[in-house]
Design a protein around this motif. Structure first.
Motif, PDB file in Angstrom:
ATOM      1  N   SER A   1      -7.635   8.683   9.289  1.00  0.00           N
ATOM      2  CA  SER A   1      -6.638   8.963   8.253  1.00  0.00           C
ATOM      3  C   SER A   1      -6.177   7.691   7.555  1.00  0.00           C
ATOM      4  CB  SER A   1      -5.430   9.680   8.873  1.00  0.00           C
ATOM      5  OG  SER A   1      -4.864   8.890   9.908  1.00  0.00           O
ATOM      6  N   ILE A   2      -6.212   6.593   8.250  1.00  0.00           N
ATOM      7  CA  ILE A   2      -5.828   5.297   7.688  1.00  0.00           C
ATOM      8  C   ILE A   2      -6.829   4.268   8.163  1.00  0.00           C
ATOM      9  CG2 ILE A   2      -4.082   3.470   7.721  1.00  0.00           C
ATOM     10  CD1 ILE A   2      -1.964   5.579   7.974  1.00  0.00           C
ATOM     11  N   LYS A   3      -7.251   3.413   7.260  1.00  0.00           N
ATOM     12  CA  LYS A   3      -8.204   2.365   7.603  1.00  0.00           C
ATOM     13  C   LYS A   3      -7.841   1.095   6.857  1.00  0.00           C
ATOM     14  CE  LYS A   3     -11.459   4.130   4.135  1.00  0.00           C
ATOM     15  NZ  LYS A   3     -10.588   5.247   3.731  1.00  0.00           N
ATOM     16  N   PRO A   4      -8.302  -0.063   7.322  1.00  0.00           N
ATOM     17  CA  PRO A   4      -7.992  -1.309   6.621  1.00  0.00           C
ATOM     18  C   PRO A   4      -8.422  -1.256   5.160  1.00  0.00           C
ATOM     19  CG  PRO A   4      -8.937  -1.778   8.768  1.00  0.00           C
ATOM     20  CD  PRO A   4      -9.055  -0.294   8.567  1.00  0.00           C
ATOM     21  N   GLY A   5      -7.522  -1.666   4.274  1.00  0.00           N
ATOM     22  CA  GLY A   5      -7.786  -1.654   2.847  1.00  0.00           C
ATOM     23  C   GLY A   5      -7.166  -0.489   2.107  1.00  0.00           C
ATOM     24  N   ASP A   6      -6.737   0.554   2.828  1.00  0.00           N
ATOM     25  CA  ASP A   6      -6.096   1.703   2.187  1.00  0.00           C
ATOM     26  C   ASP A   6      -4.732   1.310   1.628  1.00  0.00           C
ATOM     27  OD1 ASP A   6      -8.224   3.257   2.753  1.00  0.00           O
ATOM     28  OD2 ASP A   6      -7.272   4.469   4.301  1.00  0.00           O
ATOM     29  N   VAL A   7      -4.363   1.963   0.520  1.00  0.00           N
ATOM     30  CA  VAL A   7      -3.048   1.767  -0.083  1.00  0.00           C
ATOM     31  C   VAL A   7      -2.181   2.948   0.302  1.00  0.00           C
ATOM     32  CG1 VAL A   7      -1.775   1.448  -2.233  1.00  0.00           C
ATOM     33  CG2 VAL A   7      -4.086   0.507  -1.997  1.00  0.00           C
ATOM     34  N   ILE A   8      -1.039   2.667   0.947  1.00  0.00           N
ATOM     35  CA  ILE A   8      -0.194   3.741   1.453  1.00  0.00           C
ATOM     36  C   ILE A   8       1.245   3.544   0.984  1.00  0.00           C
ATOM     37  CG2 ILE A   8      -1.638   3.989   3.503  1.00  0.00           C
ATOM     38  CD1 ILE A   8       0.677   2.697   5.099  1.00  0.00           C
ATOM     39  N   SER A   9       1.997   4.634   1.054  1.00  0.00           N
ATOM     40  CA  SER A   9       3.440   4.613   0.820  1.00  0.00           C
ATOM     41  C   SER A   9       4.102   5.310   1.995  1.00  0.00           C
ATOM     42  CB  SER A   9       3.801   5.324  -0.486  1.00  0.00           C
ATOM     43  OG  SER A   9       3.232   4.658  -1.605  1.00  0.00           O
ATOM     44  N   LEU A  10       5.071   4.647   2.591  1.00  0.00           N
ATOM     45  CA  LEU A  10       5.827   5.208   3.699  1.00  0.00           C
ATOM     46  C   LEU A  10       7.294   4.906   3.459  1.00  0.00           C
ATOM     47  CD1 LEU A  10       5.909   6.607   6.465  1.00  0.00           C
ATOM     48  CD2 LEU A  10       5.638   4.358   7.520  1.00  0.00           C
ATOM     49  N   GLY A  11       8.015   5.904   2.994  1.00  0.00           N
ATOM     50  CA  GLY A  11       9.412   5.670   2.635  1.00  0.00           C
ATOM     51  C   GLY A  11       9.494   4.742   1.430  1.00  0.00           C
ATOM     52  N   GLU A  12      10.209   3.642   1.579  1.00  0.00           N
ATOM     53  CA  GLU A  12      10.343   2.662   0.514  1.00  0.00           C
ATOM     54  C   GLU A  12       9.257   1.592   0.552  1.00  0.00           C
ATOM     55  OE1 GLU A  12      12.502   2.874  -1.891  1.00  0.00           O
ATOM     56  OE2 GLU A  12      13.410   4.692  -1.046  1.00  0.00           O
ATOM     57  N   THR A  13       8.363   1.673   1.535  1.00  0.00           N
ATOM     58  CA  THR A  13       7.314   0.668   1.705  1.00  0.00           C
ATOM     59  C   THR A  13       6.052   1.105   0.987  1.00  0.00           C
ATOM     60  OG1 THR A  13       8.217   0.078   3.872  1.00  0.00           O
ATOM     61  CG2 THR A  13       5.983  -0.646   3.374  1.00  0.00           C
ATOM     62  N   PHE A  14       5.548   0.245   0.103  1.00  0.00           N
ATOM     63  CA  PHE A  14       4.299   0.504  -0.605  1.00  0.00           C
ATOM     64  C   PHE A  14       3.435  -0.748  -0.491  1.00  0.00           C
ATOM     65  CE2 PHE A  14       1.674  -0.100  -4.390  1.00  0.00           C
ATOM     66  CZ  PHE A  14       0.938   1.074  -4.383  1.00  0.00           C
ATOM     67  N   GLY A  15       2.221  -0.583   0.006  1.00  0.00           N
ATOM     68  CA  GLY A  15       1.314  -1.723   0.149  1.00  0.00           C
ATOM     69  C   GLY A  15      -0.016  -1.267   0.690  1.00  0.00           C
ATOM     70  N   TRP A  16      -0.837  -2.209   1.070  1.00  0.00           N
ATOM     71  CA  TRP A  16      -2.153  -1.876   1.580  1.00  0.00           C
ATOM     72  C   TRP A  16      -2.271  -2.330   3.036  1.00  0.00           C
ATOM     73  CZ3 TRP A  16      -1.227  -5.519  -2.155  1.00  0.00           C
ATOM     74  CH2 TRP A  16      -1.508  -6.844  -1.841  1.00  0.00           C
ATOM     75  N   ILE A  17      -3.133  -1.604   3.763  1.00  0.00           N
ATOM     76  CA  ILE A  17      -3.315  -1.862   5.184  1.00  0.00           C
ATOM     77  C   ILE A  17      -4.067  -3.176   5.362  1.00  0.00           C
ATOM     78  CG2 ILE A  17      -4.259  -0.988   7.340  1.00  0.00           C
ATOM     79  CD1 ILE A  17      -2.028   0.706   6.282  1.00  0.00           C
ATOM     80  N   ASN A  18      -3.417  -4.103   6.054  1.00  0.00           N
ATOM     81  CA  ASN A  18      -4.060  -5.390   6.338  1.00  0.00           C
ATOM     82  C   ASN A  18      -4.868  -5.324   7.625  1.00  0.00           C
ATOM     83  OD1 ASN A  18      -4.700  -8.135   6.152  1.00  0.00           O
ATOM     84  ND2 ASN A  18      -2.936  -8.702   7.398  1.00  0.00           N
ATOM     85  N   SER A  19      -4.306  -4.736   8.666  1.00  0.00           N
ATOM     86  CA  SER A  19      -5.007  -4.621   9.943  1.00  0.00           C
ATOM     87  C   SER A  19      -4.374  -3.501  10.755  1.00  0.00           C
ATOM     88  CB  SER A  19      -4.952  -5.939  10.737  1.00  0.00           C
ATOM     89  OG  SER A  19      -3.614  -6.272  11.052  1.00  0.00           O
ATOM     90  N   LEU A  20      -5.172  -2.957  11.672  1.00  0.00           N
ATOM     91  CA  LEU A  20      -4.706  -1.931  12.598  1.00  0.00           C
ATOM     92  C   LEU A  20      -4.596  -2.555  13.974  1.00  0.00           C
ATOM     93  CD1 LEU A  20      -6.915   1.117  11.500  1.00  0.00           C
ATOM     94  CD2 LEU A  20      -4.593   0.588  10.788  1.00  0.00           C
ATOM     95  N   GLY A  21      -3.386  -2.587  14.524  1.00  0.00           N
ATOM     96  CA  GLY A  21      -3.167  -3.149  15.844  1.00  0.00           C
ATOM     97  C   GLY A  21      -3.047  -2.064  16.898  1.00  0.00           C
ATOM     98  N   ALA A  22      -3.003  -2.479  18.158  1.00  0.00           N
ATOM     99  CA  ALA A  22      -2.865  -1.520  19.242  1.00  0.00           C
ATOM    100  C   ALA A  22      -1.501  -0.854  19.231  1.00  0.00           C
ATOM    101  CB  ALA A  22      -3.104  -2.209  20.585  1.00  0.00           C
ATOM    102  N   ARG A  23      -0.477  -1.562  18.739  1.00  0.00           N
ATOM    103  CA  ARG A  23       0.883  -1.029  18.759  1.00  0.00           C
ATOM    104  C   ARG A  23       1.422  -0.768  17.369  1.00  0.00           C
ATOM    105  NH1 ARG A  23       5.859  -3.162  18.470  1.00  0.00           N
ATOM    106  NH2 ARG A  23       4.999  -5.259  18.246  1.00  0.00           N
ATOM    107  N   TYR A  24       0.938  -1.452  16.360  1.00  0.00           N
ATOM    108  CA  TYR A  24       1.496  -1.325  15.021  1.00  0.00           C
ATOM    109  C   TYR A  24       0.400  -1.479  13.976  1.00  0.00           C
ATOM    110  CZ  TYR A  24       1.177  -6.399  15.329  1.00  0.00           C
ATOM    111  OH  TYR A  24       0.715  -7.679  15.513  1.00  0.00           O
ATOM    112  N   VAL A  25       0.771  -1.139  12.735  1.00  0.00           N
ATOM    113  CA  VAL A  25      -0.116  -1.310  11.576  1.00  0.00           C
ATOM    114  C   VAL A  25       0.525  -2.342  10.648  1.00  0.00           C
ATOM    115  CG1 VAL A  25      -1.071  -0.203   9.524  1.00  0.00           C
ATOM    116  CG2 VAL A  25      -1.088   0.995  11.713  1.00  0.00           C
ATOM    117  N   SER A  26      -0.253  -3.303  10.221  1.00  0.00           N
ATOM    118  CA  SER A  26       0.227  -4.342   9.312  1.00  0.00           C
ATOM    119  C   SER A  26       0.021  -3.888   7.871  1.00  0.00           C
ATOM    120  CB  SER A  26      -0.507  -5.663   9.566  1.00  0.00           C
ATOM    121  OG  SER A  26      -0.173  -6.623   8.577  1.00  0.00           O
TER     122      SER A  26
END
Length: 466
Positions: free
Chosen positions: A307-332
């Motif tokens: 559903s989400i991969k590095p390079g995707d552009v997402i919006s979550l609440g007031e946050t808009f940006g692109w996925i830098n990396s997927l971590g074990a605990r969080y997404v950058s």
């Protein structure tokens, strides 16, 4: 007055062997096979240290100590002169790999130790060729010790994590010192005598020290292998980005789990003794580690369902940006203004997330505007489409801009202009602004007016004043 008697080579005995004989007299009363008491072992080590310190008053030992002090001063003085020049030379090196730069920094930081090792070995070789080995015993001991410390620093330079590297460095330094000085067996016996028994499981201080060092080494090797494998996965073009992350995470879990149990087996720890810990681990997972486990599981779900991969552009609440990396605990997530948000994986599972580039890379944007009733709506729609097409990032194929009338307002005919872009990482606000400017210039050129609300204020005379 004590005279310095020169012994024949076959009559020479090392100082540590002589001290070991004294220590055996202290603990010699214990039955063979029975571990010595902690107090007896400690007294034996103390007796050896006292005997060694007393030997420093002998002339042939004192001048060796003096030579060591002179070499230390010379090493620090020479490094004080060479370090700035070496650092300036190091800054001029271009094209070096990270590993070569790390070793260059290591040489700069450890230059006193390197110089001292070279100088003391030179002195030892000279003295062993012109005098008896007993006359350079202290120098030879310190030369081996300095060389061992230097080799530990060189080997551990490959460990990237500074905390782990410092822990392993000090642990191996202590171990090398005990081995070279002949105190290893006594130190091992002393730490092994300090133990706690849990049923059939015996945990001693020596086992804990072994576990810390060996587990640190196995985790360092595992981290190095994990980084190499992860780099190879990232270079592979046959695997999708999400599957690269998934394989990387599974490989890390497998390697670190294997390293943990291999380290315990090397130490000799009975793995069956860990069974009683499972209940405590379950309680910890149920209470203290609930969020951590939830984020770990959510991260695996995100990677597996793609559903989400590095390079995707997402919006979550007031946050808009692109996925830098997927971590074990969080997404950058990196925003347009350079801020990096670390969003827990659980939030991406439980909250509504807008993925602008999930199924394809095309993103549609809408602009609303209005014109006066006196302007031809057919001409307005044509001009609006042409204005949008004149902006660089707006797509003309396969998605083309369109303009529709949405209603008749109080003072204007309302329109919607829809256009597509394929690079949302380049920003959304800026492309909207460019299209608005293109509309302004096009309407001004064709004489199309943009109405705005106007109000008329009428002053009424008071009838009482007439």
């Amino acid at each position: 007055m004590e005279q310095d008697v020169t012994l024949a080579p076959e009559e020479q005995t090392s100082e540590l062997d002589r001290i070991a004989g004294a220590e055996r007299q202290v603990t010699g009363g214990l039955p063979e096979g029975e571990p010595a008491a902690t107090t007896d072992i400690a007294l034996g080590i103390w007796d050896r240290l006292v005997t060694f310190i007393e030997s420093l008053t002998r002339p042939w030992v004192a001048y060796q100590v003096a030579i060591v002090l002179v070499l230390l001063v010379a090493a620090f003085a020479l490094s004080y002169i060479l370090k700035p020049r070496f650092y300036d030379w190091l800054k001029t090196r271009e094209g070096w790999s990270k590993l070569r730069y790390r070793y260059g920094v290591m040489v700069h930081r450890r230059m006193p130790l390197i110089l001292f090792t070279v100088m003391i070995w030179s002195v030892v070789w000279v003295m062993q060729s012109v005098t008896w080995p007993s006359r350079s015993y202290i120098l030879d001991l310190l030369a081996n010790l300095a060389l061992a410390w230097l080799l530990v620093v060189i080997i551990l330079r490959v460990v990237v994590n500074p905390t782990l590297r410092a822990f392993l460095r000090y642990g191996l330094w202590i171990w090398a010192t005990l081995v070279i000085t002949g105190l290893r067996d006594d130190a091992v016996s002393l730490m092994d005598s300090m133990a706690l028994n849990f049923g059939e499981t015996r945990i001693s201080l020596w086992m804990i020290a072994q576990a810390m060092v060996l587990l640190g080494l196995t985790f360092a090797v595992t981290r190095l292998l994990s980084r190499q494998a992860d780099a190879r996965l990232k270079r592979s073009q046959d695997i999708s980005p999400s599957m690269r992350v998934l394989f990387g995470k599974l490989l890390q879990v497998l390697l670190y789990t294997s390293a943990f149990f291999i380290g315990l087996r090397i130490i000799g720890f009975d793995l069956q003794g860990l069974a009683f810990l499972t209940g405590f681990i379950g309680v910890g997972l149920g209470f203290g580690l609930q969020k951590v486990v939830s984020n770990l599981v959510s991260g695996l779900i995100i990677v597996m369902d793609k559903s989400i991969k590095p390079g995707d552009v997402i919006s979550l609440g007031e946050t808009f940006g692109w996925i830098n990396s997927l971590g074990a605990r969080y997404v950058s997530v990196v925003t347009r203004d350079g801020k990096e948000f670390l969003i827990p994986n659980e939030d991406l599972i439980t909250n509504q997330v807008v993925n602008w580039s999930h199924s394809d890379k095309y993103v549609r944007l809408d602009i609303f505007f209005g014109t006066a009733y006196g302007d031809d709506p057919h001409l307005v729609r044509k001009i609006a489409v042409e204005a949008a097409q004149s902006v660089g990032r707006v797509l003309n194929f396969p998605k083309t801009p369109v303009c529709h009338i949405t209603g008749f307002g109080d003072s204007s005919v309302d329109y919607i202009l829809r256009f597509w872009i394929e690079d949302p990482t380049g920003g959304l606000t800026n492309i909207r602004g460019n299209v608005y400017l293109a509309l302004w210039d096009a309407f001004k050129e064709h004489g199309i007016s943009l109405p705005f609300p106007q109000r008329e204020v009428r002053m009424l005379e008071d009838s009482s004043t007439n």
